[in-house]
Write a protein that holds these residues in place. Sequence first.
Motif, PDB file in Angstrom:
ATOM      1  N   MET A   8      -6.326 -13.745 -14.150  1.00  0.00           N
ATOM      2  CA  MET A   8      -7.046 -12.569 -13.656  1.00  0.00           C
ATOM      3  C   MET A   8      -8.003 -12.967 -12.534  1.00  0.00           C
ATOM      4  SD  MET A   8      -7.341  -9.340 -13.765  1.00  0.00           S
ATOM      5  CE  MET A   8      -6.509  -8.916 -15.275  1.00  0.00           C
ATOM      6  N   SER A   9      -8.708 -14.070 -12.713  1.00  0.00           N
ATOM      7  CA  SER A   9      -9.639 -14.558 -11.701  1.00  0.00           C
ATOM      8  C   SER A   9      -8.910 -14.904 -10.406  1.00  0.00           C
ATOM      9  CB  SER A   9     -10.379 -15.784 -12.239  1.00  0.00           C
ATOM     10  OG  SER A   9     -11.214 -16.334 -11.268  1.00  0.00           O
ATOM     11  N   MET A  10      -7.771 -15.571 -10.522  1.00  0.00           N
ATOM     12  CA  MET A  10      -6.991 -15.948  -9.353  1.00  0.00           C
ATOM     13  C   MET A  10      -6.448 -14.711  -8.640  1.00  0.00           C
ATOM     14  SD  MET A  10      -4.034 -18.875  -8.967  1.00  0.00           S
ATOM     15  CE  MET A  10      -3.550 -18.615 -10.634  1.00  0.00           C
ATOM     16  N   ARG A  11      -5.924 -13.760  -9.393  1.00  0.00           N
ATOM     17  CA  ARG A  11      -5.393 -12.528  -8.784  1.00  0.00           C
ATOM     18  C   ARG A  11      -6.485 -11.749  -8.068  1.00  0.00           C
ATOM     19  NH1 ARG A  11      -0.410 -10.021 -11.553  1.00  0.00           N
ATOM     20  NH2 ARG A  11       0.555 -11.827 -12.505  1.00  0.00           N
ATOM     21  N   LYS A  12      -7.665 -11.698  -8.658  1.00  0.00           N
ATOM     22  CA  LYS A  12      -8.797 -11.003  -8.062  1.00  0.00           C
ATOM     23  C   LYS A  12      -9.180 -11.660  -6.727  1.00  0.00           C
ATOM     24  CE  LYS A  12     -13.032  -9.000  -9.897  1.00  0.00           C
ATOM     25  NZ  LYS A  12     -13.988  -9.055 -10.998  1.00  0.00           N
ATOM     26  N   LEU A  14      -7.207 -13.589  -4.797  1.00  0.00           N
ATOM     27  CA  LEU A  14      -6.126 -13.417  -3.834  1.00  0.00           C
ATOM     28  C   LEU A  14      -6.052 -11.987  -3.310  1.00  0.00           C
ATOM     29  CD1 LEU A  14      -3.394 -15.648  -5.477  1.00  0.00           C
ATOM     30  CD2 LEU A  14      -4.736 -16.140  -3.416  1.00  0.00           C
ATOM     31  N   LYS A  15      -6.371 -11.009  -4.136  1.00  0.00           N
ATOM     32  CA  LYS A  15      -6.405  -9.625  -3.671  1.00  0.00           C
ATOM     33  C   LYS A  15      -7.495  -9.460  -2.621  1.00  0.00           C
ATOM     34  CE  LYS A  15      -6.775  -4.835  -5.143  1.00  0.00           C
ATOM     35  NZ  LYS A  15      -6.884  -3.913  -6.257  1.00  0.00           N
ATOM     36  N   ARG A  16      -8.660 -10.050  -2.885  1.00  0.00           N
ATOM     37  CA  ARG A  16      -9.764  -9.986  -1.923  1.00  0.00           C
ATOM     38  C   ARG A  16      -9.371 -10.650  -0.612  1.00  0.00           C
ATOM     39  NH1 ARG A  16     -15.405 -13.072  -2.524  1.00  0.00           N
ATOM     40  NH2 ARG A  16     -16.326 -12.386  -0.577  1.00  0.00           N
ATOM     41  N   GLY A  18      -6.330 -11.013   0.599  1.00  0.00           N
ATOM     42  CA  GLY A  18      -5.335 -10.173   1.274  1.00  0.00           C
ATOM     43  C   GLY A  18      -5.935  -8.943   1.926  1.00  0.00           C
ATOM     44  N   VAL A  19      -6.788  -8.249   1.203  1.00  0.00           N
ATOM     45  CA  VAL A  19      -7.383  -7.012   1.717  1.00  0.00           C
ATOM     46  C   VAL A  19      -8.302  -7.304   2.893  1.00  0.00           C
ATOM     47  CG1 VAL A  19      -8.972  -5.124   1.164  1.00  0.00           C
ATOM     48  CG2 VAL A  19      -7.146  -5.719  -0.434  1.00  0.00           C
ATOM     49  N   THR A  20      -9.194  -8.278   2.744  1.00  0.00           N
ATOM     50  CA  THR A  20     -10.139  -8.560   3.830  1.00  0.00           C
ATOM     51  C   THR A  20      -9.430  -9.157   5.042  1.00  0.00           C
ATOM     52  OG1 THR A  20     -10.750 -10.703   2.872  1.00  0.00           O
ATOM     53  CG2 THR A  20     -12.131  -8.817   2.302  1.00  0.00           C
ATOM     54  N   SER A  21      -8.400  -9.965   4.821  1.00  0.00           N
ATOM     55  CA  SER A  21      -7.647 -10.529   5.944  1.00  0.00           C
ATOM     56  C   SER A  21      -6.941  -9.436   6.727  1.00  0.00           C
ATOM     57  CB  SER A  21      -6.626 -11.554   5.446  1.00  0.00           C
ATOM     58  OG  SER A  21      -7.268 -12.642   4.838  1.00  0.00           O
ATOM     59  N   GLN A  22      -6.329  -8.482   6.035  1.00  0.00           N
ATOM     60  CA  GLN A  22      -5.652  -7.388   6.717  1.00  0.00           C
ATOM     61  C   GLN A  22      -6.649  -6.578   7.539  1.00  0.00           C
ATOM     62  OE1 GLN A  22      -3.244  -4.833   4.283  1.00  0.00           O
ATOM     63  NE2 GLN A  22      -2.958  -3.342   5.912  1.00  0.00           N
ATOM     64  N   GLN A  23      -7.813  -6.293   6.978  1.00  0.00           N
ATOM     65  CA  GLN A  23      -8.832  -5.545   7.709  1.00  0.00           C
ATOM     66  C   GLN A  23      -9.265  -6.280   8.969  1.00  0.00           C
ATOM     67  OE1 GLN A  23     -11.717  -5.204   4.563  1.00  0.00           O
ATOM     68  NE2 GLN A  23     -10.908  -3.244   3.844  1.00  0.00           N
TER      69      GLN A  23
END
Length: 69
Positions: A8-12, A14-16, A18-23
């Motif tokens: 869960m920690s790793m997914r959280k 990696l999601k951050r 991905g989202v911030t990189s795309q922005q």
Amino acid sequence: MADDDFNMSMRKFLKRVGVTSQQQIEEAVRAARDAGTLPAGALKAEVVLKVEGIDLTHRIEGEISQPDD
């Protein structure tokens, strides 16, 4: 740490990433387009992931297609 907590920690994280990189990429592409400095063709991209404590450095290279206008 239980496997579920670790995953869960790793997914959280990696999601951050991905989202911030795309922005950041979208903002930079818009700014370059507005300034007239956006190069033609695909954009070369590189990500370097470093994790302290386990001596991990992981490099990912790729291309990002230009948006159609």
